[in-house]
Design an enzyme around this catalytic site. Structure first.
Site, PDB file in Angstrom:
ATOM      1  N   GLU A  79       1.048  -1.128   0.018  1.00 17.81           N
ATOM      2  CA  GLU A  79      -0.086  -0.024  -0.070  1.00 17.81           C
ATOM      3  C   GLU A  79       0.874   1.240   0.088  1.00 17.81           C
ATOM      4  O   GLU A  79       1.873   1.351   0.643  1.00 17.81           O
ATOM      5  CB  GLU A  79      -1.004   0.045   1.234  1.00 17.81           C
ATOM      6  CG  GLU A  79      -1.757  -0.976   1.317  1.00 17.81           C
ATOM      7  CD  GLU A  79      -2.959  -0.981   0.088  1.00 17.81           C
ATOM      8  OE1 GLU A  79      -3.124  -0.014  -0.413  1.00 17.81           O
ATOM      9  OE2 GLU A  79      -3.636  -1.980   0.076  1.00 17.81           O
ATOM     10  N   ARG A 139     -17.948  -0.656   6.096  1.00 17.57           N
ATOM     11  CA  ARG A 139     -19.162  -1.568   5.439  1.00 17.57           C
ATOM     12  C   ARG A 139     -19.640  -2.441   6.156  1.00 17.57           C
ATOM     13  O   ARG A 139     -20.824  -2.958   6.217  1.00 17.57           O
ATOM     14  CB  ARG A 139     -18.253  -2.002   4.137  1.00 17.57           C
ATOM     15  CG  ARG A 139     -19.390  -2.001   2.616  1.00 17.57           C
ATOM     16  CD  ARG A 139     -18.598  -2.438   1.742  1.00 17.57           C
ATOM     17  NE  ARG A 139     -17.462  -2.906   1.731  1.00 17.57           N
ATOM     18  CZ  ARG A 139     -17.141  -4.310   1.920  1.00 17.57           C
ATOM     19  NH1 ARG A 139     -18.313  -5.043   2.014  1.00 17.57           N
ATOM     20  NH2 ARG A 139     -15.807  -4.741   1.904  1.00 17.57           N
ATOM     21  N   CYS A 169      -7.651  -2.269   8.617  1.00 18.02           N
ATOM     22  CA  CYS A 169      -6.277  -2.236   7.731  1.00 18.02           C
ATOM     23  C   CYS A 169      -5.715  -0.962   7.817  1.00 18.02           C
ATOM     24  O   CYS A 169      -4.543  -0.645   8.017  1.00 18.02           O
ATOM     25  CB  CYS A 169      -6.426  -3.111   6.698  1.00 18.02           C
ATOM     26  SG  CYS A 169      -6.486  -4.833   6.787  1.00 18.02           S
ATOM     27  N   HIS A 202      -1.421  -5.838   1.342  1.00 16.16           N
ATOM     28  CA  HIS A 202      -2.754  -6.480   1.576  1.00 16.16           C
ATOM     29  C   HIS A 202      -2.508  -7.719   0.388  1.00 16.16           C
ATOM     30  O   HIS A 202      -1.911  -7.633  -0.530  1.00 16.16           O
ATOM     31  CB  HIS A 202      -3.906  -5.786   0.763  1.00 16.16           C
ATOM     32  CG  HIS A 202      -4.779  -4.841   1.761  1.00 16.16           C
ATOM     33  ND1 HIS A 202      -4.925  -3.768   1.762  1.00 16.16           N
ATOM     34  CD2 HIS A 202      -5.645  -5.483   2.793  1.00 16.16           C
ATOM     35  CE1 HIS A 202      -5.643  -3.326   2.819  1.00 16.16           C
ATOM     36  NE2 HIS A 202      -6.052  -4.544   3.391  1.00 16.16           N
TER      37      HIS A 202
END
Ligand code: PCA
Length: 212
Positions: free
Chosen positions: A78, A88, A141, A165
């Site tokens: 990342e 979510r 994360c 990830h």
């Protein structure tokens, strides 16, 4: 050098987290780096609290956090963590913050201080798909990556940190509508090892440069 590697426990109805399985299979030393492993819960704030406690105890030269990004087809270092929590789904403690900052009044974002392009090249050289990701999402994360980078910047000058990830395992994808991308545990472990070698060798050349 000492490298703290963190992974998350399973979340979102999954019975495994490939990050946890992969990190447990890493050897104790990779490319001259001593590996210290830590599992953190997939819980907002708590994950960061436990990681920061370990950073203060272990004083690592670098911190690499690893998490599952279901649906991705590659290992993805990342680039950036943003100061937002927008869930979510609920985390493992039932928290689902919406549009809340990770830390009130703190900067909007922190860039990874790991050599993300070198990590991607090193993973690809092993024949394993990898690419830089420009979003770690807005779930646990991202908030862990943000909190770790903030802690390093504020309290551990010279230490670097960042996040990778990884995809679902084939057995996780098998229970989902096709096509759902996945990667074997063997490739995930090998890819993480390659990334750690890149981190260790970048740290090594940094030390040489500082000595000159
Ligand atoms: N992945 C989630 C949290 C834990 C994990 O492994 C994420 O991408 O936020």
């Amino acid at each position: 050098m000492k490298l703290l590697v963190t992974a998350f426990d399973p979340f979102g109805g999954e019975s495994v987290n490939p990050a946890q399985l992969a990190v447990s299979r890493l050897p104790q030393r990779i490319g001259g780096a001593e590996i210290v492993k830590l599992t953190v819960p997939t819980v907002f704030t708590e994950a960061a609290r436990i990681a920061i406690e370990a950073i203060r105890r272990e004083r690592p030269h670098a911190v690499l956090c690893i998490g599952q990004a279901g649906g991705r087809a590659a290992i993805t270092p990342e680039r950036v963590a943003i100061n937002i929590m927008d869930a979510r789904i609920a985390d493992n403690a039932g928290n689902a913050p919406v549009d809340e900052p990770v830390e009130e009044g703190a900067p909007a974002a922190y860039f990874s201080t790991l050599p993300i392009k070198r990590m991607v090249c090193a993973i690809r050289e092993r024949g394993i798909p990898a690419e830089v990701s420009n979003s770690a999402g807005t779930f646990v994360c991202n908030s862990l990556m943000y909190a770790v980078l903030r802690e390093l910047e504020q309290n551990h000058p010279g230490a670097t940190g960042g996040f990778i990830h990884i995809p679902f395992l084939p057995e996780q994808a098998a229970g989902k509508p096709a096509p759902t991308a996945s990667m074997s545990l063997c490739d995930i472990v090998s890819g993480i090892e390659a990334a750690i070698e890149a981190i260790a060798s970048a740290a090594e050349s940094e030390t040489h440069r500082a000595k000159r």
